[in-house]
Design an enzyme around this catalytic site. Structure first.
Site, PDB file in Angstrom:
ATOM      1  N   LYS A 220      45.021  39.876  48.037  1.00 52.09           N
ATOM      2  CA  LYS A 220      46.024  40.000  46.988  1.00 52.09           C
ATOM      3  C   LYS A 220      46.913  41.181  47.325  1.00 52.09           C
ATOM      4  O   LYS A 220      46.459  42.327  47.370  1.00 52.09           O
ATOM      5  CB  LYS A 220      45.336  40.206  45.644  1.00 52.09           C
ATOM      6  CG  LYS A 220      46.336  40.438  44.526  1.00 52.09           C
ATOM      7  CD  LYS A 220      45.702  40.381  43.166  1.00 52.09           C
ATOM      8  CE  LYS A 220      46.744  40.665  42.094  1.00 52.09           C
ATOM      9  NZ  LYS A 220      46.170  40.672  40.757  1.00 52.09           N
ATOM     10  N   LYS A 273      47.446  35.544  47.804  1.00 52.66           N
ATOM     11  CA  LYS A 273      48.481  35.679  46.787  1.00 52.66           C
ATOM     12  C   LYS A 273      49.419  36.811  47.168  1.00 52.66           C
ATOM     13  O   LYS A 273      48.919  37.893  47.495  1.00 52.66           O
ATOM     14  CB  LYS A 273      47.788  35.986  45.455  1.00 52.66           C
ATOM     15  CG  LYS A 273      48.706  36.240  44.310  1.00 52.66           C
ATOM     16  CD  LYS A 273      47.906  36.592  43.090  1.00 52.66           C
ATOM     17  CE  LYS A 273      48.859  37.139  42.049  1.00 52.66           C
ATOM     18  NZ  LYS A 273      48.222  37.960  41.085  1.00 52.66           N
TER      19      LYS A 273
HETATM   20  C1  PBG Z   1      46.678  40.348  37.388  1.00 51.60           C
HETATM   21  C2  PBG Z   1      47.451  39.185  37.820  1.00 51.60           C
HETATM   22  C3  PBG Z   1      48.765  39.234  38.218  1.00 51.60           C
HETATM   23  C4  PBG Z   1      49.135  37.946  38.556  1.00 51.60           C
HETATM   24  C5  PBG Z   1      48.039  37.135  38.356  1.00 51.60           C
HETATM   25  N1  PBG Z   1      46.975  37.922  37.911  1.00 51.60           N
HETATM   26  C6  PBG Z   1      49.709  40.387  38.222  1.00 51.60           C
HETATM   27  C7  PBG Z   1      49.447  41.513  39.110  1.00 51.60           C
HETATM   28  O1  PBG Z   1      48.514  41.539  39.891  1.00 51.60           O
HETATM   29  O2  PBG Z   1      50.209  42.455  39.028  1.00 51.60           O
HETATM   30  C8  PBG Z   1      50.484  37.575  39.030  1.00 51.60           C
HETATM   31  C9  PBG Z   1      50.779  36.137  39.041  1.00 51.60           C
HETATM   32  C10 PBG Z   1      52.210  35.811  39.188  1.00 51.60           C
HETATM   33  O3  PBG Z   1      53.079  36.624  39.507  1.00 51.60           O
HETATM   34  O4  PBG Z   1      52.497  34.639  38.982  1.00 51.60           O
HETATM   35  N2  PBG Z   1      45.549  40.158  36.798  1.00 51.60           N
END
Ligand code: PBG
Length: 347
Positions: A220, A273
């Site tokens: 991530k 991601k």
């Molecule tokens: C955090 C989380 C995020 C997203 C999914 N889970 C935001 C982050 O990590 O800042 C982002 C998903 C998206 O942008 O569609 N729990």
């Protein structure tokens, strides 16, 4: 070898004509990648602070729905052929420990119970604290009692403050267990803390939820493409940023290590991601592991295509479909995407 121009530059036996297989009748027979509604997971936002559906401006077509609409919203998803949803919650209030993230009567716990009771959806939950903490970070934050966070912490340059890793793991495990108790089919930890998957696996197993799989946000990245999501969940950090726990976009080898660690800790599905800017990582994880690979086509990836389409610069349906096919081609088995319903509907 030089052949005279106009002679059989293609070879006498005409062996080299890839175009033969691009004719309409055969194109799909030789297609290497297919996309089906059952590959897709639709994110759904349930908001405890509202009694009406609230459009999310930067994510056209998406809404935060009140608890009373959670089932209807999921039924809309199922009607398109998509079978799985990922639930995100906006709690009635936020506090320093994110206590509404693991409350038995929390927004997600209630939503899961209703959706599992009334639909056949496969329900996945996002396990994190950032939507539930008032500071918007993904775990417990270190700062001296009664004071504002240290000035250093507000600077994006200065690593003065960060999320307390080990102290946050118990909370994440509690969140996961509370989701499983409510009936979640799968949990997806996204906090990017070290040891998170292991702690959650242990927590679930201790409560006899050994059959609940973990889809780990294994690679991530600290990405600017999450912007619209943070608007949607009001989850932007109130100070500092997430670069001390989310991965540096410059790093690919590190993603292998992260995925490897998550596998050792018990992850069942490995997620990358965002998706489109990180297809090399998707391909890497695919090559290195035999676990199912998921990719999260995030809010910014969705928003930018919509914005360009609104201007008439791109054909939305075509670019959405091409994006998802490309993510699968890179090696993803599952895709989390805000396009799930639209694309499934057109397949
Ligand atoms: C955090 C989380 C995020 C997203 C999914 N889970 C935001 C982050 O990590 O800042 C982002 C998903 C998206 O942008 O569609 N729990």
């Amino acid at each position: 070898m030089n052949r005279p121009h106009g002679d059989s530059a293609l070879g006498r036996d005409d062996a080299r004509r890839p175009r033969r297989l691009r004719a309409d009748g055969v194109r799909s027979l030789v297609s290497e990648t297919s996309l089906s509604p059952s590959d897709l997971i639709a994110p759904v936002f349930v908001d405890a602070t509202t009694t009406e559906r609230q459009p999310i401006e930067s994510m056209p077509g998406h809404e935060r729905v009140p608890l009373s609409n959670a089932v209807t919203r999921v039924e809309e998803v199922l009607a398109t052929g998509v079978e799985a949803v990922m639930l995100f919650g906006i709690p009635e209030w936020k506090d320093e420990r994110g206590s509404r993230a693991y409350a038995e009567d929390g927004v997600i716990q209630k939503a899961v119970r209703r959706v599992k009771r009334e639909t056949d959806a496969y329900v996945i939950t996002d396990v994190c604290l950032c939507e539930y903490t008032e500071h918007g970070h993904c775990g417990l934050v270190e700062h001296t009692a009664g004071e504002d966070p240290p000035v250093a912490a507000r600077s994006s340059e200065e690593p003065g403050l960060t999320v307390r890793n080990d102290e946050s793991l118990d909370l994440l495990a509690k969140v996961a267990v509370s989701h499983a108790e409510a009936g979640a089919d799968m949990v997806a930890p996204s906090a990017s803390l070290d040891g998170m998957v292991g702690a959650i696996r242990q927590g679930l197993d201790d409560e006899r939820f050994d059959q609940v799989p973990i889809m780990s946000y294994a690679a991530k990245y600290e990405s600017a493409f999450y912007g619209p999501f943070r608007d949607a969940t009001d989850g932007a950090p109130s100070f500092g940023n997430r670069r001390h726990y989310q991965m540096n976009p410059a790093n690919a080898r590190e993603a292998r290590r992260e995925a490897e660690l998550d596998v050792t800790e018990g992850a069942d599905v490995l997620m990358v991601k965002p998706a489109l800017p990180y297809l090399d990582i998707v391909a890497d994880v695919r090559r290195e592991h035999d676990h199912p690979v998921a990719a999260y086509n995030v809010s910014g990836e969705y928003a930018m295509l919509h914005a360009a389409a609104e201007k008439g610069w791109l054909n939305l349906e075509a670019v959405a479909h091409e994006s998802l096919v490309s993510i699968k081609r890179a090696g993803a088995d599952l895709i989390l995407t805000y396009f799930a319903e639209d694309v499934a509907g057109s397949l």
